[in-house]
Design an enzyme around this catalytic site. Structure first.
Site, PDB file in Angstrom:
ATOM      1  N   ASP A  82      24.323  35.627  26.046  1.00  0.00           N
ATOM      2  CA  ASP A  82      25.684  36.162  26.208  1.00  0.00           C
ATOM      3  C   ASP A  82      26.484  35.229  27.137  1.00  0.00           C
ATOM      4  OD1 ASP A  82      27.645  38.042  25.766  1.00  0.00           O
ATOM      5  OD2 ASP A  82      26.853  39.537  27.165  1.00  0.00           O
ATOM      6  N   HIS A 179      34.856  44.677  29.119  1.00  0.00           N
ATOM      7  CA  HIS A 179      33.492  44.949  29.584  1.00  0.00           C
ATOM      8  C   HIS A 179      33.519  46.097  30.594  1.00  0.00           C
ATOM      9  CE1 HIS A 179      32.902  40.445  28.665  1.00  0.00           C
ATOM     10  NE2 HIS A 179      32.292  41.133  27.715  1.00  0.00           N
ATOM     11  N   GLY A 208      32.770  44.403  24.808  1.00  0.00           N
ATOM     12  CA  GLY A 208      33.182  45.654  25.445  1.00  0.00           C
ATOM     13  C   GLY A 208      32.971  46.871  24.560  1.00  0.00           C
TER      14      GLY A 208
HETATM   15  P1  13P Z   1      30.000  46.605  27.479  1.00  0.00           P
HETATM   16  O1  13P Z   1      29.314  46.331  28.784  1.00  0.00           O
HETATM   17  O2  13P Z   1      31.368  47.191  27.660  1.00  0.00           O
HETATM   18  O3  13P Z   1      29.161  47.410  26.562  1.00  0.00           O
HETATM   19  O4  13P Z   1      30.266  45.190  26.780  1.00  0.00           O
HETATM   20  C1  13P Z   1      29.169  44.392  26.420  1.00  0.00           C
HETATM   21  C2  13P Z   1      29.597  43.011  26.092  1.00  0.00           C
HETATM   22  O5  13P Z   1      30.650  42.777  25.551  1.00  0.00           O
HETATM   23  C3  13P Z   1      28.654  41.913  26.411  1.00  0.00           C
HETATM   24  O6  13P Z   1      29.227  40.651  26.281  1.00  0.00           O
END
Ligand code: 13P
Length: 284
Positions: A82, A179, A208
């Site tokens: 990520d 996020h 997110g």
């Molecule tokens: P969330 O933490 O809002 O679920 O988003 C995850 C995300 O986009 C990881 O890159």
């Protein structure tokens, strides 16, 4: 069919307009739970890891654990890094055999992001790995990366040129998602998704995911955003189930029972997202 390229998972989901959850894992319990949920729902799955977790566990160990655990389930699974602005971590993961990376150049100038993303694509493709590209910072902090404001929106023609000239495999546009937990109802820029896809049919990524409505998920996935990122909700489920177990059994000292309870809660959570995204039953 254990570990497969990210490109294979995205292509099938994009063409058939269903979503595949990219679930952020933080340890062996979460990785096991995500893969178990995928096996139980017969769903393809993306195991996603933040740079922060890579720094704690190490790229090689995560890759080894992933291959071992994914080898026990017969659904397509792929390993993705990520948000990573750090080229050294990207190279470390690629050399360790990861399937996909998100090079997050959203803090760079447009030109510099283009140059660096193109170079990451060249390196990744030589390994058969995929690259997710990002131009505009997504709002919110994800495991230490990002801020609460997000970046400015880049003109459509420049965004399309970025996609074409870098050769990325998927693109994460800023569309109003964030996020972490939403403070109000997010205003999603569906038009932006449609405009990008009308110019360039590339799988888009929804960041997110925690807290988005069923209607929002459905519309984004059906428009052409097959990769849906979920992190915060798993952290909440993890911590709450841990806490609840200890509160209910204050004299229980068997860690395996505690781990079992946490895993059970996570499997239920992840499985419900998989049903929701309609990836259930899509494992070949
Ligand atoms: P969330 O933490 O809002 O679920 O988003 C995850 C995300 O986009 C990881 O890159």
């Amino acid at each position: 069919m254990p570990v497969v390229p990210m490109q294979q998972i995205l292509k099938h989901a994009f063409e058939n307009r269903y979503g595949v959850g990219a679930f952020n894992i933080v340890d062996g319990i979460t990785m096991d739970a995500v893969l178990t949920a995928a096996a139980e729902t017969r769903s393809p799955v993306i195991v996603q890891v933040s740079v922060k977790t890579v720094k704690v566990m190490g790229a090689k160990l995560i890759r080894l654990m992933f291959h071992e655990m994914a080898g026990r389930v017969s659904v397509p699974a792929t390993l993705h890094l990520d948000h990573c602005p750090d080229r050294a971590v990207i190279d470390e993961c690629l050399a360790a055999g990861w399937n996909s990376v998100l090079f997050d150049g959203s803090k760079l100038s447009y030109e510099e992001n283009m140059v660096q993303t193109r170079s990451v694509v060249e390196a990744a493709h030589a390994y058969g790995a995929a690259v997710e590209g990002e131009l505009e910072a997504v709002k919110g902090v994800e495991d230490g990366v990002g801020d609460e404001y997000g970046g400015p929106i880049v003109a459509l023609d420049k965004a399309v040129a970025f996609i074409r000239q870098t050769g990325i495999d998927s693109f994460a546009p800023a569309i109003g998602t964030a996020h972490g937990l939403y403070k109000g109802t997010p205003k999603i820029n569906f038009k932006r998704v449609e405009e990008i896809l009308a110019e360039e049919p590339i799988p888009l990524v929804v960041h997110g995911g925690t807290g988005l409505s069923e209607e929002t998920f459905r519309r984004l996935i059906k428009s052409g955003a097959p990769k849906v990122n979920i992190s915060t909700q798993l952290k909440i489920t993890y911590a709450d189930s841990f806490r609840n177990y200890l509160a209910e059994k204050p004299t229980e000292y068997d860690p395996l029972k505690l781990i079992g309870a946490v895993k059970k809660a996570l499997v239920a959570e992840v499985s419900s997202f998989m049903r929701f995204f309609e990836s259930e039953g899509k494992a070949a």
